[in-house]
Scaffold this active site. Structure first.
Site, PDB file in Angstrom:
ATOM      1  N   ASP A  19       0.751  -1.222   0.332  1.00 61.81           N
ATOM      2  CA  ASP A  19      -0.011  -0.244  -0.453  1.00 61.81           C
ATOM      3  C   ASP A  19       0.816   1.821   0.343  1.00 61.81           C
ATOM      4  O   ASP A  19       1.967   1.385  -0.125  1.00 61.81           O
ATOM      5  CB  ASP A  19      -1.116   0.022   1.563  1.00 61.81           C
ATOM      6  CG  ASP A  19      -2.003   0.833   1.617  1.00 61.81           C
ATOM      7  OD1 ASP A  19      -1.931   1.594   0.123  1.00 61.81           O
ATOM      8  OD2 ASP A  19      -2.196   1.390   1.986  1.00 61.81           O
ATOM      9  N   LYS A  39      -5.885  31.610  -0.688  1.00 64.23           N
ATOM     10  CA  LYS A  39      -5.357  30.380  -1.335  1.00 64.23           C
ATOM     11  C   LYS A  39      -6.029  29.433  -1.629  1.00 64.23           C
ATOM     12  O   LYS A  39      -7.572  29.475  -1.446  1.00 64.23           O
ATOM     13  CB  LYS A  39      -4.211  30.125  -0.029  1.00 64.23           C
ATOM     14  CG  LYS A  39      -5.175  29.133   1.089  1.00 64.23           C
ATOM     15  CD  LYS A  39      -3.739  28.122   1.698  1.00 64.23           C
ATOM     16  CE  LYS A  39      -5.067  27.259   2.496  1.00 64.23           C
ATOM     17  NZ  LYS A  39      -4.343  27.363   3.964  1.00 64.23           N
TER      18      LYS A  39
END
Lengths: 334, 1118
Positions: free
Chosen positions: B477, B603
């Site tokens: 993973d 942002k």
């Protein structure tokens, strides 16, 4: 097992899928996973390997055997596992091939061939002993003479009288069988007899003490010893008489004792084995000393357990392990 | 002895077919769709809602967008989610690549009951799983998908159906009744094998059956002798049978108990993981909010969910306020997803916002419950070591049975009685079976397991200890295993250049552009350090807030420092938090430089930000944002995107004083301040960086011949970037796409043979046939699977296994658990792993670190080598135990080695030395050689058997027989006298058996002598085993080179000797074990042979080293 293998084959793709392929794989010309050449190489290797290994072991044994002598065992008496407590042997014995575990003397009275099986063993044994007359290495120990480390004393067959003899078929045909009893040979073993001190001389007090301390000694034997000692005038002769490993026999349990008749011991002048035959030192022509015990008219058709014991100060009796004693059964069918 | 093939394995194959072909809505679809980023509300193929436009309720459709690793992959432990640490998720900044125009859709207000579920078709497991009697049906059911309409029907209808009421909730009576009907809201733990079955398995496994047979034979012999020979004068012999029978039975019982105990012990380790922290949920019952144990939730309950809570069951959200849920544990997604209509599961931590929902499924009927159920019903694959042991046991049993039967026949033919022959058979079985070996192996494995636990590899089943050593493929993973699972800033783009951010100091702090960028980055964010961490270094401080913001905060704190102070000085007047519709975050601050104008900082998604900008700051100078700049921006954005990074854009603006002062009345609904023209300041890109130790670890795996494959639910680009960084894709190797791009051709024209690496998308995988998958797995050395569903993970694992690979899988989520279970060895994460994954796994990495796997591999290989040595060592004296019996039968000599002495060796003196070999260090090349080939490199090879039985074992036999003959000869029985003496020797009737010197031995003295010889034989084996133990230390190199550093081994030699002395010299042993005291120098009899063994083996290894690949090595290297 075959099933297991095939199962294993299934789970184990690594092993050849089929056992038959493993046995002979025609593709690779492999027999059990190897080619003929590989098998040959392996065979040669293992041949050499085992020859080498055997040679190594042989060398070891050869070097070891240099530490052995023919004269005596490497370990003796207490150092050896044979120990210092002799057992006893008896003859005749059942056929070792058919009845190896048995100690039963069993025959039918009046059946000649039956009885012959037993007395013939004694015949042969006695004949062997008689042969020693011609052996010059064997002393005929008169009076106080004793076996030395080099020479042994002759066992005189004549001392047993005329009851337990070949001629008499050792009493088997008459139903009063004689049993030969002997003490196991232990290299260098000498008996410590009752009533004799370190110098080999008779000591009355010692005899009294010794016999009192002798655990389990039948009173008949004590009476026998005392009456004989008393009847001898000379201490040296007493010492000679007492220098004996006494031997007694009896029924093992109460019923056995009732079923047994009386016993007669031969030689009749000494109910035991004279100490002059000891020690055993692998003297040339050595004959084991022995006595006969005659079972007089034991009960017919009844199996009787007989136990015989040897008596000396350094003989300890151990019924379970048959030390200092011997045990046999007798069954005379009428 | 070999177990039947697991029926469920076959079953799973059949069922995987169902997976692959399932087009029906359900789990598969759910995962696949959600992996696209559309979340749980994904549309069905062919369903009208499939089109992007339909996603309008999801303003942030994450179409083939670039999405970066994010925090919170896996199921966070309760503590983590409650503590709201820096890992907490945050609204996602969608950052589509410039070349894939973002789908911008308006979204209705967020706070709104969701009743329009027609469009938000949630694909669901059956609300109520049919409980089938048959396991198969249950499996099918679990793998099949049933549709439910719980999410599509009108909310009122739902309430009606569930007989609940949004205002009042259930009544207590209703709840109690429902609870009684459907049981606790908890996952049913996997079925436990009853203890007695486990115990019985230990009593019947391995050599036990053979031993039981031996014991039964003993008792039969005893009975026969008692019945037919009761009038025999001596009954000692039958006592021996009784005694031996009892001993054999006790041996089986004790070793069975022992291995049962060992297994129980390792099971208990697992129990420690099942710490149950009681959880409560806020539930509306009887019209009042009350706290209820999560386990008492029932269908129809109205629950409130809040920040940091776990969602206690499958619920349908009815009201929400900015609710985002981390479904990573189910989907492998690493980011929390915005949720409106939501079905989620037990134990799901949910992150941001609040909501209210109605419970529609509990316990095993939840989505997670179903996956857990699926995983627990997959049959565990048999471990390689247990295959090896089974194989070994059947080989040795086969040999034992073969010899036993052979000599039974021979002895009968030779005229021995049936009883005698049966005794021989018992003796041969006892001699051939290494009674102590299986227990020894268990101890060796347990020791290694302990050692591995110290190195953070916790092994659940002892047998799994070795599996990593046999592993040929690791399916890893990504998030949390290969990466740190912590976002951090990796690059900045300002002044038209990409700067990489490492440690402090490589950036010019005085650069006005940087200052501007840093100002925005510092002010525009809500993350903050948790209090009370003054002493903690910046890098390790815990942060409250979203992962991206946390990364920015940490970066700013490291680069500049005093972020909190800076924020305090520039007071925040207003802010618009991030939401997925507008995809930006704005805040307005007082800024105390000469300029009194307020500062607006913003942002968000770069293209969003860029859209609003007219100018760009360049070296402190504001310039017009020209097309040229836009191109530069595109290029930088694309570059960063290709690195798999999440990119954020930053801009600022001074608000005109005439309108906006500090007294301006800020209003959420009034966004007129956004009408200004903004100044673009830069980009900051974030990545979840790989763990430092991972590249080395991957390299080690590579050197060790292990293929490392990444299987992740994450985006292909991110996956590829991380794969490159950690070396899963090595620098020189390119994928087809990369080659195409390099050569400027389309992917179809590239010669596929040129590509050595492949990045395979879950969608591609979905189209694959089994053959396609095979081809891909074979062809590419370096593979990354991205956007994979749990079923695909399972398929990949099965694909590798079909090719005969031994597969290790690492994973942490519930979604990984079927693959973990299916893998040869499933490795779960100890920190981030969900309970379900831990349950399914065989091993747990306590530190979640991939590098620990390398330790596991090394230990696994080491234990395999050492077990081999251990087995070799133990098997060697089998032949030395067998030969006496054969000579006894064939030469009719007194028995040189008694059955009890054999047991003393197998269960006494041999055990500790064999175990000490488990402490042996590896021969240098452990991690440099290829993984063992399970078809060729067996634990027990024919070479091992041949060498131990045919050579060293024979030397020991010679040593023993030599001692036997010497003692016999010294006591009076010269070898010549012994031949054929057996019958008289063993007959108690012979009270005067003559020896070579004319002495006459009673039965008792003979047996004493025999037992002494047997003891000497025993001691000879012990002495030879000294040498054998030392030579067992190495299989190739010289003992002198290896050294004598294994102190356990040295101790073992001393212990073994001491034990032999105790057996020899303790009074009473003569009767108890037939062991007799030996004269001191009888101990030396075997020394020449011990020396021979040592020298011979040194020589063998020298030849093997000198002539590698030769015939000699083939035959004699085990």
């Amino acid at each position: 097992m075959g099933k297991e293998e095939s199962n294993g084959g299934k789970n184990y793709t690594g092993y050849d899928d089929r056992f038959s392929t493993y046995v002979w794989n025609s593709e690779t010309r492999q027999f059990f996973g190897r080619t003929g050449l590989a098998w040959a190489k392996l065979t040669i290797f293992y041949t050499i390997f085992y020859i080498g290994l055997a040679a190594f072991a042989g060398l070891c044994y050869f070097l070891f055997s240099k530490t052995l002598t023919e004269e005596h065992p490497r370990w003796m008496l207490g150092d050896s596992l044979i120990g210092t407590n002799p057992g006893m042997g008896y003859r005749p014995m059942p056929d070792p091939d058919t009845n190896a575990g048995s100690t039963l003397i069993w025959y039918t009275l009046g059946k000649r061939s039956d009885a012959k099986f037993w007395y013939r063993q004694l015949d042969e044994y006695v004949t062997g002993v008689e042969q020693s007359v011609y052996n010059s290495d064997v002393l005929s120990c008169e009076r106080d003479m004793k076996a030395t480390n080099e020479k042994s004393c002759r066992v005189e067959v004549s001392q047993f009288g005329n009851v337990c003899t070949k001629a008499n078929k050792f009493g088997y045909e008459s139903g009063d069988p004689c049993i030969l009893l002997k003490l196991n040979r232990i290299f260098g073993w000498e008996p410590e007899c009752y009533g004799i001190n370190e110098n080999g001389q008779y000591d009355k007090k010692l005899l009294d003490d010794d016999l009192n301390e002798a655990e389990g000694m039948p009173s008949s034997l004590k009476t026998y010893i005392f009456s004989n000692v008393n009847s001898i005038s000379d201490d040296a002769k007493r010492a000679n008489f007492l220098s004996t490993i006494w031997i007694t026999c009896n029924g093992e349990a109460k019923p056995d004792q009732e079923n047994l008749g009386t016993f007669a011991y031969f030689p009749s002048n000494r109910q035991g084995i004279s100490g002059k035959y000891f020690p055993y030192h692998k003297q040339p022509g050595y004959q084991s000393p022995f006595i006969f015990v005659q079972l007089k008219n034991p009960m017919r058709d009844v199996l009787i357990n007989v136990e015989c014991k040897a008596w000396a100060k350094n003989i300890i009796h151990d019924r379970i392990n048959r030390l200092g004693s011997v045990r046999f059964e007798i069954l005379i069918d009428s | 002895m070999s177990r039947p093939p697991p029926p469920l394995a076959r079953l799973s194959k059949r069922n995987s077919y169902i997976f692959e072909n399932s087009q029906v809505p359900g789990i598969v679809q759910l995962f696949r769709q959600s992996s696209h980023g559309s979340g749980l509300v994904a549309a069905q193929p062919g369903h009208p809602t499939t089109t992007a436009a339909h996603s309008r309720s999801y303003g942030s459709i994450r179409s083939p967008s670039l999405h970066s690793p994010a925090p919170g992959s896996g199921l966070w432990s309760m503590e983590a989610s409650y503590s709201g640490s820096g890992r907490l998720g945050k609204p996602k900044f969608a950052t589509p690549l410039p070349f894939t125009p973002p789908v911008m859709v308006e979204k209705e207000g967020e706070r709104q009951p969701l009743l329009r579920s027609e469009e938000e078709r949630v694909v669901l497991p059956p609300a109520v799983a049919k409980v089938e009697d048959e396991e198969t049906n249950l499996m099918d059911d679990l793998r099949k998908e049933l549709d439910t309409d719980m999410h599509t029907i009108g909310i009122q209808e739902l309430y009606d159906r569930l007989r609940t009421n949004p205002a009042m909730g259930l009544t207590d009576a209703q709840a109690a009744a429902e609870l009684k009907k459907s049981g606790l809201n908890a996952l049913t733990p996997p079925e436990e094998t009853p203890e007695w079955v486990k115990f019985a398995r230990h009593l019947l496994g391995g050599f036990s059956l053979l031993m039981w047979f031996g014991a039964a034979l003993c008792f039969t012999a005893f009975a026969v002798q008692n019945a037919y020979m009761s009038d025999a004068p001596y009954d000692y012999a039958s006592d021996i049978f009784m005694y031996l029978g009892i001993v054999l039975a006790s041996v089986v019982l004790i070793s069975g108990l022992f291995s049962y105990y060992q297994e129980a012990k390792s099971d208990r380790i697992m129990d420690s993981f099942k710490k149950l922290v009681p959880q409560t949920a806020q539930v509306l019952r009887n019209g009042e909010l009350s706290c209820v144990d999560v386990t008492d939730l029932v269908v129809g309950d109205i629950v409130n969910v809040e920040f940091g809570n776990r969602i206690p069951a499958d619920i349908r959200i009815t009201e929400t306020q900015g609710l985002k849920v981390d479904n990573s544990s189910l989907t492998g997604e690493s980011e929390p997803l915005p949720r409106q209509a939501l079905y989620t599961c037990l134990n799901f931590p949910y992150y941001i916002g609040t909501g209210r929902g109605v419970v529609i499924a509990t316990g095993d009927r939840t989505l997670m419950g179903r996956i857990a159920g699926l995983a627990s019903r997959l049959e565990n694959t048999e471990t390689p070591i247990s295959k090896e042991m089974d194989h070994f046991v059947s080989v040795i049993s086969g040999v034992a049975v073969f010899f036993g039967v052979l000599f039974f026949v021979i002895s009968v033919a030779m005229g021995y009685s049936w009883l005698d022959s049966a005794v021989f058979l018992i003796g041969i079985i006892v001699a051939n079976v290494p009674e102590g070996l299986l227990a020894t192996v268990t101890v060796c494995l347990a020791l290694t397991a302990k050692r591995m636990a110290l190195k953070n590899c916790l092994v659940k089943h002892l047998e799994a200890v070795e599996t990593l050593g046999s592993t040929t493929v690791i399916c890893s993973d990504k998030t949390g295993t290969l990466t740190q699972n912590r976002m951090s800033v990796s690059h900045m783009w300002f002044n038209g250049e990409i700067q990489s951010i490492g440690a402090k100091g490589n950036i010019n702090m005085d650069d006005p552009t940087f200052i501007a960028l840093a100002t925005v980055a510092r002010l525009c964010g809500r993350a903050r350090f948790k209090v009370g961490q003054v002493e903690v270094a910046n890098a390790f401080k815990e942060i409250e807030g979203d992962a991206s913001e946390a990364a920015l905060l940490r970066c700013m704190e490291t680069q500049i420092g005093n972020v909190e102070l800076f924020r305090a000085r520039h007071k925040k007047l207003h802010e618009i938090p991030f939401n997925s519709t507008n995809k930006f975050q704005v805040s307005i601050h007082q800024y105390d430089d000469k300029d009194p104008r307020l500062l607006l900082v913003m942002k968000g998604a770069p293209e969003q930000i860029l859209q609003r900008c007219d100018t760009i700051i360049m070296n402190g100078v504001e310039e017009q944002l020209t097309d040229e700049w836009c191109k530069k921006f595109d290029k930088a954005y694309k570059t960063l995107g290709n690195m798999g990074e999440r990119v954020l854009g930053f801009c600022d603006c001074r608000l005109p004083l005439d309108k906006f002062t500090s007294h301006y009345k800020w209003d959420h609904d009034n966004t007129e301040f956004l009408e200004n023209n903004f100044r673009f300041v830069g980009l900051i890109s974030l990545i979840d960086p790989p763990r430092e130790s991972v590249p080395d670890a991957v390299r080690s795996c590579r050197t060790a011949g292990i293929k490392v494959v990444m299987v992740t639910g994450d985006h292909p680009l991110t996956a590829k970037a991380i794969a490159r960084e950690v070396g899963i894709i090595s620098p020189g190797n390119m994928t087809v796409d990369e080659i195409a791009e390099r050569d400027g051709v389309s992917a179809n024209e590239v010669d596929p043979r040129e590509a050595k690496a492949a990045v395979i998308h879950g969608d591609e995988l979905q189209e694959f046939t089994a053959e396609d998958l095979d081809r891909v797995l074979m062809k590419y050395k370096e593979i990354v699977f991205a956007r994979t569903s749990p079923q695909q993970k399972l398929t990949i694992v099965e694909g590798f296994q079909k090719q005969g690979e031994c597969v290790a899988v690492t994973g942490d989520g519930v979604n990984d658990s079927p693959a973990l279970k299916k893998a040869d060895i499933g490795v779960a994460m100890g920190i981030s792993g969900s309970d379900v994954s831990k349950e399914a796994a065989d091993m747990i990495l306590l530190d979640d670190n991939f590098a620990s796997i390398v330790t596991g591999i090394e230990e696994g290989r080491l234990i395999f080598d050492n077990l081999k040595k251990c087995v070799y060592y133990t098997l060697t004296d089998n032949i030395a135990e067998l030969i006496p019996f054969l000579l006894f039968i064939l030469l009719r000599i007194p028995l040189p080695l008694g059955t009890i002495s054999i047991l003393c060796i197998d269960l006494g003196t041999d055990v500790i030395p064999a175990i000490s070999l488990a402490y042996e260090k590896g021969e240098l090349d452990l991690m440099k050689r290829a993984p063992r080939d399970p078809n060729k490199d067996k634990l027990v090879t024919k070479q091992l058997i041949a060498y131990s039985y045919g050579q060293i074992g024979m030397m020991q036999s010679f040593a023993g027989m030599f001692a036997y003959f010497v003692i016999m000869a010294q006591n009076g029985y010269l070898p010549g006298r012994l031949l054929g003496i057996r019958k008289e020797w063993d007959s108690p009737a012979y009270n005067d058996l003559e020896d070579s010197y004319g002495q006459e031995w009673t039965y008792y003295n003979r047996k004493q002598l025999e037992n002494t010889c047997s003891t000497a034989y025993f001691v000879s084996i012990v002495v030879c085993q000294w040498a054998n133990l030392i030579i067992s230390k190495t299989r190739r190199s010289s003992v002198f080179k290896k050294g004598f550093g294994n102190h356990v081994l040295s101790f073992a030699i001393i212990f073994e000797t001491a034990l032999a002395c105790i057996l020899c010299y303790t009074p009473g042993m003569a009767t108890a074990l037939k062991m007799m005291p030996l004269k001191a120098w009888w101990w030396l009899l075997a020394v020449p042979f011990a020396v021979l063994i040592f020298v011979y083996d040194e020589l063998r290894r020298l030849i093997i080293r000198c002539y590698p690949g030769s015939w000699f090595e083939d035959e004699f290297y085990y």
